[in-house]
Structures are given as C-alpha cells and as structure tokens.
Design a protein around this motif. Structure first.
Motif, short mmCIF file in Angstrom:
data_model
loop_
_atom_site.label_atom_id
_atom_site.label_comp_id
_atom_site.label_asym_id
_atom_site.label_seq_id
_atom_site.Cartn_x
_atom_site.Cartn_y
_atom_site.Cartn_z
N LYS A 323 -11.51 -15.38 -57.30
CA LYS A 323 -10.77 -13.98 -56.49
C LYS A 323 -9.34 -13.76 -56.96
CE LYS A 323 -13.53 -14.90 -52.46
NZ LYS A 323 -13.44 -15.52 -50.76
N GLY A 324 -9.20 -12.61 -57.33
CA GLY A 324 -7.83 -12.04 -57.51
C GLY A 324 -6.95 -12.92 -58.38
N LEU A 325 -7.70 -13.45 -59.45
CA LEU A 325 -6.86 -14.17 -60.53
C LEU A 325 -5.82 -13.29 -61.26
CD1 LEU A 325 -8.79 -17.10 -62.37
CD2 LEU A 325 -6.93 -17.28 -60.50
N LYS A 326 -4.56 -13.77 -61.37
CA LYS A 326 -3.85 -13.02 -62.41
C LYS A 326 -2.93 -14.19 -63.26
CE LYS A 326 0.60 -10.03 -62.50
NZ LYS A 326 1.31 -9.26 -61.55
N ALA A 327 -2.73 -13.88 -64.70
CA ALA A 327 -2.01 -14.61 -65.67
C ALA A 327 -1.18 -13.66 -66.47
CB ALA A 327 -3.21 -15.34 -66.43
N THR A 328 0.10 -14.29 -66.57
CA THR A 328 0.98 -13.59 -67.40
C THR A 328 1.78 -14.72 -68.48
OG1 THR A 328 2.95 -13.89 -65.92
CG2 THR A 328 1.56 -12.04 -65.83
N MET A 329 2.21 -14.15 -69.46
CA MET A 329 3.00 -14.72 -70.30
C MET A 329 4.33 -14.83 -69.88
SD MET A 329 0.63 -15.58 -72.35
CE MET A 329 1.61 -16.45 -73.76
N GLU A 330 5.16 -15.97 -70.64
CA GLU A 330 6.69 -16.15 -70.00
C GLU A 330 7.33 -14.82 -70.32
OE1 GLU A 330 8.51 -19.41 -72.03
OE2 GLU A 330 6.92 -20.77 -71.16
N ASP A 331 7.08 -14.02 -71.14
CA ASP A 331 7.78 -12.60 -71.55
C ASP A 331 7.42 -11.55 -70.45
OD1 ASP A 331 5.33 -12.00 -72.32
OD2 ASP A 331 6.16 -11.38 -74.42
N GLY A 332 6.40 -11.77 -69.73
CA GLY A 332 5.90 -10.78 -68.62
C GLY A 332 4.70 -10.00 -69.00
N THR A 333 4.18 -10.36 -70.25
CA THR A 333 3.16 -9.61 -70.67
C THR A 333 1.66 -9.89 -69.73
OG1 THR A 333 3.95 -9.79 -73.02
CG2 THR A 333 1.29 -9.38 -72.66
N VAL A 334 1.18 -9.10 -69.05
CA VAL A 334 0.10 -9.45 -68.26
C VAL A 334 -1.18 -9.54 -69.21
CG1 VAL A 334 -1.49 -8.49 -66.38
CG2 VAL A 334 1.20 -7.85 -66.56
N LEU A 335 -1.83 -10.90 -69.16
CA LEU A 335 -3.17 -10.97 -69.53
C LEU A 335 -4.23 -10.46 -69.00
CD1 LEU A 335 -2.26 -14.71 -71.03
CD2 LEU A 335 -2.01 -12.62 -72.34
N PHE A 336 -4.31 -10.86 -67.73
CA PHE A 336 -5.34 -10.33 -66.91
C PHE A 336 -4.79 -10.11 -65.46
CE2 PHE A 336 -6.46 -14.66 -67.48
CZ PHE A 336 -6.40 -15.25 -66.32
N ASP A 337 -5.34 -9.31 -64.63
CA ASP A 337 -4.93 -9.16 -63.33
C ASP A 337 -6.31 -8.65 -62.49
OD1 ASP A 337 -3.35 -8.95 -61.05
OD2 ASP A 337 -2.32 -7.23 -61.41
N ASP A 338 -6.00 -8.92 -61.11
CA ASP A 338 -7.21 -8.82 -60.16
C ASP A 338 -8.49 -9.09 -60.87
OD1 ASP A 338 -8.12 -7.69 -57.88
OD2 ASP A 338 -8.45 -5.79 -58.81
N VAL A 339 -8.75 -10.35 -61.17
CA VAL A 339 -9.85 -10.79 -61.62
C VAL A 339 -10.86 -11.45 -60.56
CG1 VAL A 339 -11.15 -12.65 -63.28
CG2 VAL A 339 -9.09 -11.13 -64.05
N ASN A 340 -11.82 -10.68 -60.46
CA ASN A 340 -12.98 -11.02 -59.47
C ASN A 340 -14.30 -11.28 -59.77
OD1 ASN A 340 -11.16 -10.90 -56.68
ND2 ASN A 340 -10.93 -9.10 -58.05
N PHE A 341 -14.94 -12.43 -59.84
CA PHE A 341 -16.26 -12.57 -60.11
C PHE A 341 -17.07 -13.88 -59.75
CE2 PHE A 341 -14.15 -14.66 -63.64
CZ PHE A 341 -14.50 -15.79 -63.90
#
Length: 539
Positions: A323-341
């Motif tokens: 539910k609602g997973l978000k991951a970013t890199m240290e420099d702020g790059t968004v890898l994924f956001d709002d992941v629900n499955f």
C-alpha cells in the motif's frame, strides 16, 4: 565472409579445438555457444587477430572490413563520444586524420592539394560527408541523447560506454562483425533495437551471448563448441537445445530402433521448420533451416545444474499486500511512488521500470533490508520467502569453504549440504574452495543452492540470470515454469520473462501499470505504450 582453415587453439597441453574448417558467409548471423571455458570468446579473439592461433589461417573476403565490439571501456576516455564511434570505421577515420593534418599545415603546397583531393574522393566514396549524422543516429537508437554526443567518454557512466562501444562496432556497416556479449548492461528496449538492426544487416556476424531470445531472434546458424570440436549447423539456439535434448533422450533409450529414431528426428525438424516459417523473427526470413539434416543432431556433453525449488507448505490465499509505497534515491530521484498491489495465489510477477534501481529498491523493502519513504506492506501468515539479491557481495566476504558456508543457512550433516552443492555442479575438491575466491557465476550458483535449502513458497529474484551461463539459465528457467508457488522477479532476459511471468507490474515515479498478460503482448500493445507515455510523461 570469413574463412577458417585447418584452425587450432591450444594452451599448453590443453587443446580447445583443432582441425576447424568452415566459412561464415554474408547475410548470415552465427551464434557461438559452448560451456564456460569451451573457447567461445577465444574463437572471436583469434578471428579478430587479437590472439594468434596455434595452427591454421583466417581470411576475410577481398577488401572486406572487420569490426569488433571492444570490451575495453576506458581506452577512449580522452575522446568525444562522436569521435569514438567514428573510429569504428578505421579506414574512414584514417582518411579523416590525414586530411585534417594536411589542411592544418601552415605551408600548404600544391602537392598537398593533390593529396587532399585524393583523400576527399575516398572520403566521399566511404560516405564521409554523412558520417557524423549516421553516427549520431546510431547513438540515438542506442539511447545516448544528443547532448552527450560531444562529451568526453571519461565523463560517461559504464552503462553508457557499453552502448557507445556497440555503436562504434556497428558504425559504417562493416563486412564482418564480431560481437562478444553485446546485450550485457543493455535494457530490454535497447536489446529490441539491436535485434531489429541486425535483422536488416546483410553482412557476416558472429555473436557470443547468454541471451537466448536474442540468439533466437537474430541467428540463422549456430556454432557449437563441444567434444573438443567446432561444429556449424543451420538453426538458432532453441533448435540446438531442443534437438540436443531429443538426441540425448534417444541415446538413453537403447531399445529404440535406428529407423524409429530417424523418423522422430525428421518429424522434429519438420515441426520446428513449420513454427519458424510462421515467425516474424530474422531467422525465418533468412531460411535458417533450409539445409538441416538428421546427422547434425547429437546430444551435448554440457552439464545442467539441478535447480529444483520445492515448498514445505502450500501458500494460503493471502500472499502480499502493498500500500502506497514510495522509494527515492539520496539525491531525491523518485524511483517509484504510490505503489499499490496485491499478490494473488499463483502469481508469477515480473517487475519492470525505466530505472532498474526501482526493482532492487522494491525487493529490498519487502525483504526488510530498506525503509520506504512512504507506505507499507504485509506478508500473509503462510508465506515463506527466499530472496536472490542483485548484489551478493556481503555473503562472500569470509574465507569459509563452500560446505561450511552453505551450512549456515540450514540444518543437516555434511553429506546433506554436499548434495545441494552437487546439484549446482560443485563436486570433489570444488566443495573445499574458499567462497571469497569464487567467480561471479559460482557465487550465483551458491546463492541458488542457499535458496533451495529454504523450501520457500515465494521466490524473490532480482535479475537472476546475471553471471549465469546458458546451461544454468535454461535449468533455472525450466524449473520456475513448473514451480507451484509465487515468483516475484526482475530480469533483462526476454525469454525468462516471457516463459515465467503471468503478470506484469511496471514501476513508475507516478504509480504502476499492472497487467495480467504475456510479456510479448505487453511490449507490442499500443494501449500499454500510451499508458507508459502518460505515467512517465508526468516527470
């Protein structure tokens, strides 16, 4: 055309192969296969002139040019990207250097003018005036954007250099092309571009690759290094694999009569030829099976590891909820956001992304090795997992032998652990090797043995074919197709994805694309392409 005559390679007392006589002709693409250490890359090095054969000769057609995919990614660090690609056409590059040197002379003479005129004529004949635009088109096709074409090679990442080296090898349509692992570090879109490029390539190509789909898509013939010999036959990798397995079964069936065996082999060729005729692959267009005969089919001496995943218990109905997973890199790059499955029973899900770090981040999060920036996940109470991480370095920092190393991850006696190592082709003194001296492929086989000890009902695999040879990849692939539990994985191997996954989830910085369909259908769907543009276009 490449002609090999009375060719032999020997290192000390070890003979890789001898008495090799064959021709590689225009319009055909030859996939070179063989077990690790059989001499695949050595054959390409000998043909390129990098290695002197023990015996025999290699000749190109009159006036023909040979191009090789370079593995040295630091050699051109002081040159611009565009110049590096132009250097791929050695004749043209030499003319350019001579021409520029003459034009820059302060005391330019009439004699220099005559020489320049001659060079300009040759330059034009070789397409020199379109060279930069052609090189730029190749780079763009391989995903190198125009703003990097005039950057120095030393400023680029390793993965970008791989693509530029490939562009350099392809530039100017050489008469003969040698490609050693051309798909390494390429994403699936770029591999697909390369397949399409080679489909229209009308010259001679020899390629070594562990990517089965790539070999099947581009190769018209297979060069099999086995039995201490180099054997050439028509057909792609799948034909070689299926036919060698059939021949092995026949060899094991002592009761079958010779005539019955021949009929079975002929029927196999007929069925395979019919399937290829319906295919849109390069192989069908070049009639790869037109010269097949029964005598070419024989069992292989290759050894396949025993990769067998079993479950201690059946999974329940609740597998994994995210539910609602978000991951970013240290420099702020968004890898994924709002992941629900929600993972359902029987799901075998491949995770995709334009940024491969996204899949690794997701797998690290659901294995409690990394904290998400937002969101949560919950495993079902019946679920047990076995994880194959992308980076396994930390597992092999000790000086333990293989048996002691594996015994950390299960209960049993020495014989028990040796049996698992034996399945993964570690036998005899091999099991006493120190784990910190293992090769990349050996480490992967150890990690797979470790996973098998767990008898988990959910497998999590981050790019599982990395460092594995074709035999290990094939064995891994075959077992995952039969595995009754859940599989969550990422991969650059088209065949692996197509034959294992029944569901596709693409991670984006703006949510996910989640589809129950086969991979080939996914990448061909116009609807999916529109969805991707929408999801990635918000960046």
């Amino acid at each position: 055309m490449i002609s090999v005559s009375n060719f032999a390679i020997q290192f000390g007392k070890r003979v890789l192969y001898k008495d090799v006589n064959m021709k590689f002709t225009n319009g055909n693409i030859y996939g070179v296969i063989g077990a690790n250490g059989a001499g695949k890359s050595t054959l390409l090095k000998a043909i390129s002139g990098e290695l002197e054969p023990t015996k025999g000769s290699i000749e190109l057609g009159p006036g023909e040019r040979l191009s090789v995919l370079s593995q040295d990614h630091f050699q051109y660090d002081k040159f611009t990207v565009l110049d590096t690609v132009l250097m791929g056409h050695t004749v043209l590059w030499d003319i350019m250097q001579k021409r520029d040197a003459l034009y820059s002379k302060p005391d330019f003479s009439d004699e220099d003018g005559i020489k320049v005129a001659e060079l300009e004529e040759k330059f034009a004949e070789l397409g020199g005036y379109n060279a930069e635009s052609d090189a730029a088109a190749l780079l763009s096709g391989l995903g190198i954007k125009e703003d990097k074409h005039h950057a120095l090679m030393g400023e680029l990442s390793g993965k970008e250099k791989v693509r530029i080296m490939l562009a350099k090898a392809l530039f100017g349509e050489p008469d003969n092309l040698l490609l050693d692992e051309p798909t390494n570090d390429l994403d699936l879109d770029t591999v697909q571009w390369l397949e399409s490029y080679l489909a229209d390539f009308e010259h001679t190509v020899l390629v070594v690759s562990h990517d089965r789909h790539f070999l099947d898509s581009v190769c018209t013939h297979t060069v099999d290094i086995d039995f201490g010999k180099v054997t050439l036959f028509a057909g792609n990798y799948s034909f070689w694999y299926e036919s060698s397995q059939l021949a092995l079964r026949q060899a094991q069936n002592q009761k079958a009569k010779a005539e019955e065996k021949r009929k079975e082999l002929e029927e196999f060729i007929r069925r395979f030829s019919a399937n290829v005729a319906k295919s849109k692959q390069t192989t069908s267009r070049k009639k790869m099976l037109e010269k097949l005969n029964v005598e070419e089919i024989r069992p292989s001496t290759r050894k396949y590891p025993g990769i067998i995943f079993q479950m201690d218990r059946e999974p329940g109905n609740q597998i994994l909820e995210v539910k609602g997973l978000k991951a970013t890199m240290e420099d702020g790059t968004v890898l994924f956001d709002d992941v629900n499955f929600t993972v359902e029973k029987g799901d075998k899900i491949v995770f995709l992304s334009h940024d491969p770090r996204a899949m690794t981040a997701l797998f690290e999060i659901i294995n409690d090795n990394r904290k998400p920036q937002a969101g949560s996940y919950k495993w079902g109470v019946t679920i047990t997992t076995a994880y194959l991480p992308l980076d396994n370095t930390r597992f092999f920092e000790s000086d333990q032998n293989l048996v002691d190393w594996l015994s950390q991850y299960g209960e049993g006696n020495e014989v028990y652990f040796k049996s698992f190592l034996g399945r993964m082709l570690f036998s005899g003194e091999d099991v006493l090797k120190k784990v910190n001296v293992l090769s990349g492929g050996e480490k992967m086989r150890c990690m797979i043995a470790r996973m098998q000890l767990k008898n988990a009902n959910c497998l999590i695999l981050d790019t599982p074919t990395n460092h594995l040879d074709l035999e290990s990849i094939q064995a891994f692939n075959n077992n995952l197709k039969l595995f009754k539990g859940n599989v969550l994985f990422s991969s650059h191997d088209h065949e692996f994805i197509e034959t294992v996954a029944n569901r596709i989830i693409e991670l984006t910085p703006n949510g996910i694309i989640d589809k129950m369909m086969e991979y080939d259908e996914y990448i061909a769907s116009d609807h999916i392409k529109e969805l991707k543009e929408k999801m990635y276009g918000k960046q």
